[in-house]
Write a protein that holds these residues in place. Structure first.
Motif, PDB file in Angstrom:
ATOM      1  N   VAL A 188      -0.261  -7.990   3.296  1.00 24.31           N
ATOM      2  CA  VAL A 188      -0.409  -6.582   2.909  1.00 24.31           C
ATOM      3  C   VAL A 188       0.487  -5.732   3.808  1.00 24.31           C
ATOM      4  N   LEU A 192      -6.957  -6.470  -2.049  1.00 26.19           N
ATOM      5  CA  LEU A 192      -5.715  -7.244  -1.916  1.00 26.19           C
ATOM      6  C   LEU A 192      -5.947  -8.501  -1.060  1.00 26.19           C
ATOM      7  N   LYS A 212      -6.551  -2.984   7.610  1.00 29.12           N
ATOM      8  CA  LYS A 212      -5.494  -3.972   7.831  1.00 29.12           C
ATOM      9  C   LYS A 212      -5.778  -4.776   9.098  1.00 29.12           C
ATOM     10  N   GLY A 234      -7.087   2.957  -3.460  1.00 24.27           N
ATOM     11  CA  GLY A 234      -6.567   3.230  -2.123  1.00 24.27           C
ATOM     12  C   GLY A 234      -7.642   2.992  -1.085  1.00 24.27           C
ATOM     13  N   VAL A 272      -7.188   2.813   6.183  1.00 29.18           N
ATOM     14  CA  VAL A 272      -6.256   1.762   5.761  1.00 29.18           C
ATOM     15  C   VAL A 272      -5.807   0.953   6.981  1.00 29.18           C
ATOM     16  N   GLY A 296      -0.829   3.898   5.927  1.00 33.95           N
ATOM     17  CA  GLY A 296      -1.994   4.556   5.346  1.00 33.95           C
ATOM     18  C   GLY A 296      -2.750   5.307   6.422  1.00 33.95           C
ATOM     19  N   ALA A 301      -8.977  -0.783  -1.168  1.00 41.30           N
ATOM     20  CA  ALA A 301      -7.762  -1.366  -1.749  1.00 41.30           C
ATOM     21  C   ALA A 301      -7.260  -2.528  -0.889  1.00 41.30           C
ATOM     22  N   VAL A 302      -7.305  -2.330   0.425  1.00 39.72           N
ATOM     23  CA  VAL A 302      -6.874  -3.402   1.343  1.00 39.72           C
ATOM     24  C   VAL A 302      -7.786  -4.622   1.183  1.00 39.72           C
ATOM     25  N   TYR A 352       0.839  -1.182   0.000  1.00 35.61           N
ATOM     26  CA  TYR A 352       0.000   0.000   0.000  1.00 35.61           C
ATOM     27  C   TYR A 352       0.883   1.244   0.000  1.00 35.61           C
ATOM     28  N   VAL A 381      -0.662  -0.906  -4.679  1.00 40.80           N
ATOM     29  CA  VAL A 381      -1.844  -0.056  -4.836  1.00 40.80           C
ATOM     30  C   VAL A 381      -1.483   1.354  -4.406  1.00 40.80           C
ATOM     31  N   VAL A 382      -1.973   2.326  -5.145  1.00 39.26           N
ATOM     32  CA  VAL A 382      -1.725   3.727  -4.800  1.00 39.26           C
ATOM     33  C   VAL A 382      -2.920   4.554  -5.269  1.00 39.26           C
TER      34      VAL A 382
END
Lengths: 430, 430
Positions: A209, A196, A221, A188, A217, A213, A192-193, A130, A160-161
């Motif tokens: 991951v 993934l 996570k 993002g 984020v 973030g 995004a998390v 990330y 990922v961005v």
């Protein structure tokens, strides 16, 4: 004005405890929002991803535009000045060279009974990195996350961005290119998390991951931990400078400012045995801040979270350092090595007057992803081991099994696991 | 009846994916309840702890009775038969001896530019070990958690174990005594995790919490992660046996049963290249289950979650093993070593016909706390490294700083962190 403390003050312990316990980020409760986002991505996959990306990042993408194309990456990276590319290449090569020394050795041996015992290390198959968008979008962080993964032998790295308003710093893509990362998505946040961790039609799921973030984020996570591995929950950055009379106040001040300019709760603390240095550094910070383009941010951080603490001895400085357990500890001393053993809790230690923390952020070779918010008490900086896992090996000969059987069957009995005992005893009478 | 699959079946991929994706524990959402418990313990400390313990464990304790007294421990431990004490001592000594080989080496070197780079390992100061109460209260787990912590050099180990109705298995206390754990509290659940993470008047906070537990404990660990370190979120136990025609069906069956008798979603899978072995093992499991005191639990586990999969080759077996990423993989083969490199994702591998998984549970010397629920894709079993952390060291000479400065200042520029660049350049003109 930063906090000024002296260990001889009668209320020092209380005030130091307050400093330790002070919160430097708002603990935004985004738990339910993140739970909903993850559920949505799991249910609707790419559709949810596109919808959330267009909503939060105003990026205007369709499902077939989630991934950066190879040409697009090359084209953007080519706009990066040569000087920058070369600097990133230097950083890459030094990070790679240092991290290669972190590769663990397998170990297999046979003990006196004839039992084979071993530890075998293998790479994680697929890792998601990330990379934050916007202000804290750092090409150096791309290298710090991707290089150890590649050194570990990770075969697939998906980056990922987020691209707020469709924009991205081309140096991010240049860094990815240099690190050999070719799978990049313009997404993002929690979505995004989730992508993934669980996968969508476009994005295959990964096994781990990593990367910093915002609150969304970090919470995502935390929620997907178990489904995939995660690195750590990163908090605001921080530096602790331990200095004596040998330190140059202008240099120390510059290092405190470098930390403060991160904003967002970043904290700079000076602990010194020298009252004159304390005063001189405070004045120097003021003077140098005025020269900084982004002085408002750095000054606010310094005034709000900065601290200068005078202590009676370097031993006492080390004691405080262990309680603070800072991400970065600078030893601005003529003989820094002498104090290193006393500093037990620190993400990284920077040795001597000529090692500003910023050199470690970029080109020192060590990793700049380090434990924050006192987590150096139990956590390490990112490294090759974070992208590998250890499998234990155990092998018994018939005689080794026989020698160990009685103790094992006895323990199985006291644990009321007769089937465990039987799986051993059944092998003995043959 | 366990699931029977054959890799040649046309619907194999679908059915294998179903097996992989099958949930083996009810995902009880206890998130809000745990949040409230943690907040209560943070706010009211011992009072909350006593109230919650008496409510959930019916333990009838007061604040001054939360800790086990030294005499109480010694007295309970003394009731444990000598045979059991000796077995636990054997287990302890073997676990200790193996884990001592896991201690990492510090590494410091100077590169060609004159940059000193290093990794230094130190122990976590204080660790909390969660030991479940009731059915899954295993003295062997006390050893598996405490011994690596002690080998790492952890100076304080605080153990918590709930005592439903005030009862505890004295072998738990004997194991603690053998492992040198003297600080033990009769608390459990989310409240115990909260007390360890945040501290109360009676219980000082620790830096890391390890050990398995129910949904409340797992959720509490997830929530306090960051405040303290945690090990992993443990799920139901599982074994994958890979066997060919050389395997003894009765032994393989005994191993599958040993796993199934854990209940609570435990899973036993046989993957074999030999159809006759598959049939013989299935019949043997049936026969042996009838001999087991706790046969109902094991039979239900085997019928619900068990599987027998026939494959065309050992290579294919390894491929499935990597997708399953099992906690335990047994290689019931004449030449197990040949297949080890192909098994990339496994918590532990047990080599050959004479290494039942149960020997690793107790006295093999390796750790039995291993990644479950496919997390061997990214996680390792518990070991000495889990109780240590790495600090990186970086030191520049003036000339090394000068050599690296240009690249560092360039990257600082592209990241819009002028203060970072200035902390380097200010050192160059002197």
């Amino acid at each position: 004005m930063p906090l000024r403390l002296h260990s001889a003050q009668s209320d020092f312990e209380d005030r130091f405890s307050d400093l330790l316990g002070g919160k430097r980020e708002s603990s935004q409760d985004v738990n339910d929002a993140v739970t909903a986002i993850i559920a949505d991505v799991r249910r609707r996959g790419d559709d949810a991803l596109v919808e959330l990306t267009n909503k939060f990042d105003r990026a205007g993408v369709a499902a077939d535009g989630l991934a950066f194309g190879a040409e697009e990456i090359a084209k953007a990276a080519a706009t990066v000045p040569n000087e920058v590319r070369e600097a990133l290449q230097t950083a890459h090569d030094r990070i790679k060279s240092h991290h290669e020394k972190q590769k663990p050795q397998d170990q297999v041996y046979t003990d006196a009974l004839g039992v084979t015992l071993g530890s075998r290390w293998t790479a994680v198959d697929a890792v998601g990195i990330y990379v934050p968008g916007g202000l804290a979008s750092y090409p150096s962080s791309v290298l710090m996350n991707a290089v150890p993964a590649r050194v570990a032998g990770v075969s697939r790295i998906a980056m990922v961005v987020p691209t707020p308003n469709g924009e991205i710093n081309p140096a991010i893509l240049a860094a990815a290119e240099i690190a050999g990362v070719t799978e990049i998505y313009r997404i993002g946040g929690a979505q995004a998390v989730a992508a993934l961790a669980y996968g969508t039609k476009t994005i295959r799921r990964v096994d781990k991951v990593v990367g910093p973030g915002n609150a969304y984020v970090a919470t995502a996570k935390r929620q997907v931990f178990g489904q995939v591995g995660i690195d750590m929950i990163a908090g605001p950055s921080e530096v602790l400078v331990i200095a004596d009379a040998s330190a140059n106040p202008a240099w120390v001040a510059a290092d405190l400012i470098a930390q403060a300019e991160h904003g967002a709760g970043a904290q700079s603390i000076l602990v010194t045995t020298d009252a004159r240095l304390a005063d001189a550094v405070e004045a120097e910070v003021d003077r140098q801040l005025a020269l900084l383009p982004k002085q408002a941010l750095a000054r606010e951080g310094w005034d709000t979270f900065g601290a200068i603490i005078e202590v009676a001895s370097l031993e006492q400085a080390a004691e405080l350092a262990n309680r603070i357990a800072s991400e970065h500890v600078e030893l601005a001393l003529d003989d820094p090595d002498a104090l290193v053993p006393a500093i037990r809790h620190a993400g990284a230690i920077f040795l001597g007057h000529h090692t500003p923390e910023a050199i470690g952020d970029y080109v020192g070779g060590s990793n700049h992803v380090l434990p924050t918010a006192r987590s150096a008490r139990f956590a390490s900086g990112l490294g090759v081991l974070d992208f590998m896992k250890r499998t234990s090996l155990l092998g018994c000969t018939p005689s080794a099994l026989s020698a160990l059987s009685s103790a094992a069957v006895t323990i199985a009995g006291v644990e009321d696991l007769d089937g465990h005992g039987r799986s051993i005893s059944i092998r003995l009478n043959s």
